[in-house]
Design a protein around this motif. Sequence first.
Motif, PDB file in Angstrom:
ATOM      1  N   ASP A  26       0.795  -1.225   0.000  1.00  0.00           N
ATOM      2  CA  ASP A  26       0.000   0.000   0.000  1.00  0.00           C
ATOM      3  C   ASP A  26       0.829   1.278   0.000  1.00  0.00           C
ATOM      4  OD1 ASP A  26      -2.481  -1.292  -0.074  1.00  0.00           O
ATOM      5  OD2 ASP A  26      -2.465  -1.593   2.095  1.00  0.00           O
ATOM      6  N   LEU A  27       2.072   1.192  -0.430  1.00  0.00           N
ATOM      7  CA  LEU A  27       2.899   2.391  -0.470  1.00  0.00           C
ATOM      8  C   LEU A  27       2.338   3.380  -1.488  1.00  0.00           C
ATOM      9  CD1 LEU A  27       6.502   0.885  -0.388  1.00  0.00           C
ATOM     10  CD2 LEU A  27       5.294   2.045   1.458  1.00  0.00           C
ATOM     11  N   PRO A  28       2.285   4.658  -1.144  1.00  0.00           N
ATOM     12  CA  PRO A  28       1.741   5.654  -2.070  1.00  0.00           C
ATOM     13  C   PRO A  28       2.792   6.173  -3.059  1.00  0.00           C
ATOM     14  CG  PRO A  28       2.259   6.687  -0.001  1.00  0.00           C
ATOM     15  CD  PRO A  28       2.566   5.215   0.168  1.00  0.00           C
ATOM     16  N   TYR A  29       3.719   5.319  -3.444  1.00  0.00           N
ATOM     17  CA  TYR A  29       4.805   5.722  -4.319  1.00  0.00           C
ATOM     18  C   TYR A  29       4.928   4.766  -5.493  1.00  0.00           C
ATOM     19  CZ  TYR A  29       6.211   7.996   0.032  1.00  0.00           C
ATOM     20  OH  TYR A  29       6.223   8.727   1.179  1.00  0.00           O
ATOM     21  N   LYS A  30       5.502   5.252  -6.554  1.00  0.00           N
ATOM     22  CA  LYS A  30       5.908   4.391  -7.654  1.00  0.00           C
ATOM     23  C   LYS A  30       7.113   3.610  -7.145  1.00  0.00           C
ATOM     24  CE  LYS A  30       7.523   4.821 -12.403  1.00  0.00           C
ATOM     25  NZ  LYS A  30       7.722   5.777 -13.486  1.00  0.00           N
ATOM     26  N   THR A  31       7.072   2.296  -7.252  1.00  0.00           N
ATOM     27  CA  THR A  31       8.138   1.446  -6.735  1.00  0.00           C
ATOM     28  C   THR A  31       8.862   0.782  -7.890  1.00  0.00           C
ATOM     29  OG1 THR A  31       6.779   0.996  -4.794  1.00  0.00           O
ATOM     30  CG2 THR A  31       8.668  -0.439  -5.151  1.00  0.00           C
ATOM     31  N   GLU A  32      10.184   0.864  -7.879  1.00  0.00           N
ATOM     32  CA  GLU A  32      11.031   0.231  -8.882  1.00  0.00           C
ATOM     33  C   GLU A  32      12.227  -0.376  -8.166  1.00  0.00           C
ATOM     34  OE1 GLU A  32      10.313   3.083 -12.714  1.00  0.00           O
ATOM     35  OE2 GLU A  32      11.819   3.771 -11.289  1.00  0.00           O
ATOM     36  N   THR A  33      13.060  -1.109  -8.904  1.00  0.00           N
ATOM     37  CA  THR A  33      14.326  -1.574  -8.346  1.00  0.00           C
ATOM     38  C   THR A  33      15.453  -1.093  -9.248  1.00  0.00           C
ATOM     39  OG1 THR A  33      14.241  -3.710  -9.511  1.00  0.00           O
ATOM     40  CG2 THR A  33      13.308  -3.634  -7.287  1.00  0.00           C
ATOM     41  N   ASN A  34      16.615  -0.914  -8.653  1.00  0.00           N
ATOM     42  CA  ASN A  34      17.775  -0.528  -9.451  1.00  0.00           C
ATOM     43  C   ASN A  34      18.540  -1.781  -9.882  1.00  0.00           C
ATOM     44  OD1 ASN A  34      19.311  -1.343  -7.227  1.00  0.00           O
ATOM     45  ND2 ASN A  34      19.712   0.739  -6.527  1.00  0.00           N
ATOM     46  N   HIS A  35      19.697  -1.600 -10.490  1.00  0.00           N
ATOM     47  CA  HIS A  35      20.480  -2.719 -11.007  1.00  0.00           C
ATOM     48  C   HIS A  35      20.995  -3.656  -9.911  1.00  0.00           C
ATOM     49  CE1 HIS A  35      23.453   0.368 -10.080  1.00  0.00           C
ATOM     50  NE2 HIS A  35      24.338  -0.609  -9.977  1.00  0.00           N
ATOM     51  N   ARG A  36      20.960  -3.206  -8.661  1.00  0.00           N
ATOM     52  CA  ARG A  36      21.387  -4.049  -7.539  1.00  0.00           C
ATOM     53  C   ARG A  36      20.206  -4.721  -6.838  1.00  0.00           C
ATOM     54  NH1 ARG A  36      24.596   0.539  -7.169  1.00  0.00           N
ATOM     55  NH2 ARG A  36      23.275   1.435  -5.579  1.00  0.00           N
ATOM     56  N   GLY A  37      18.980  -4.525  -7.355  1.00  0.00           N
ATOM     57  CA  GLY A  37      17.799  -5.115  -6.742  1.00  0.00           C
ATOM     58  C   GLY A  37      17.281  -4.337  -5.547  1.00  0.00           C
ATOM     59  N   GLN A  38      17.826  -3.140  -5.324  1.00  0.00           N
ATOM     60  CA  GLN A  38      17.380  -2.310  -4.214  1.00  0.00           C
ATOM     61  C   GLN A  38      16.104  -1.579  -4.613  1.00  0.00           C
ATOM     62  OE1 GLN A  38      21.058  -0.103  -4.164  1.00  0.00           O
ATOM     63  NE2 GLN A  38      21.608  -0.981  -2.175  1.00  0.00           N
ATOM     64  N   ILE A  39      15.208  -1.417  -3.655  1.00  0.00           N
ATOM     65  CA  ILE A  39      13.945  -0.726  -3.907  1.00  0.00           C
ATOM     66  C   ILE A  39      14.203   0.768  -4.052  1.00  0.00           C
ATOM     67  CG2 ILE A  39      11.690  -0.135  -2.928  1.00  0.00           C
ATOM     68  CD1 ILE A  39      11.764  -2.856  -1.499  1.00  0.00           C
ATOM     69  N   VAL A  40      13.604   1.345  -5.086  1.00  0.00           N
ATOM     70  CA  VAL A  40      13.666   2.781  -5.327  1.00  0.00           C
ATOM     71  C   VAL A  40      12.229   3.287  -5.296  1.00  0.00           C
ATOM     72  CG1 VAL A  40      14.325   4.582  -6.963  1.00  0.00           C
ATOM     73  CG2 VAL A  40      15.698   2.498  -6.793  1.00  0.00           C
ATOM     74  N   LEU A  41      11.938   4.234  -4.407  1.00  0.00           N
ATOM     75  CA  LEU A  41      10.594   4.786  -4.290  1.00  0.00           C
ATOM     76  C   LEU A  41      10.569   6.188  -4.875  1.00  0.00           C
ATOM     77  CD1 LEU A  41       9.763   3.753  -0.614  1.00  0.00           C
ATOM     78  CD2 LEU A  41       9.122   2.580  -2.711  1.00  0.00           C
ATOM     79  N   SER A  42       9.540   6.466  -5.655  1.00  0.00           N
ATOM     80  CA  SER A  42       9.391   7.779  -6.265  1.00  0.00           C
ATOM     81  C   SER A  42       8.010   8.339  -5.935  1.00  0.00           C
ATOM     82  CB  SER A  42       9.550   7.695  -7.787  1.00  0.00           C
ATOM     83  OG  SER A  42      10.793   7.168  -8.124  1.00  0.00           O
TER      84      SER A  42
END
Length: 125
Positions: A26-42
């Motif tokens: 339910d995060l109110p952010y666009k969620t992606e991962t970077n090349h290391r598999g770390q979560i990136v929230l926007s």
Amino acid sequence: MPTTATAKEEHQKRWQEIVADPLLSDLPYKTETNHRGQIVLSPCRFSHSQLQRAIQKKLNAITAGGEVFPKCPITGKGVRQADVTWASESRVGEMEGASDPSTVAPEICTEVMCGPGGWDEMEEK
């Protein structure tokens, strides 16, 4: 994460873990991962959503024989969610057969530029 052909499989596996995690659902952010598999929230603003909708309307008006998708996850160097995409009917079939998230990108992928990332982030995506 490795940069070999198995890296995409690792990114897909990591993405499935993220999607299945109830704490992240339910995060109110666009969620992606970077090349290391770390979560990136926007975090997004309403104006961002308005621009996405305008792009969706325009693509629906000028394209035929395909589908428009919002926030389409695509595996590459991590998993990125393109704001709005368009894929032909044949490409949709390829994407459906290419795991989840797909390793096959739609023919048209658009991003709404917002936030501090600017052009550097756009070029990476």
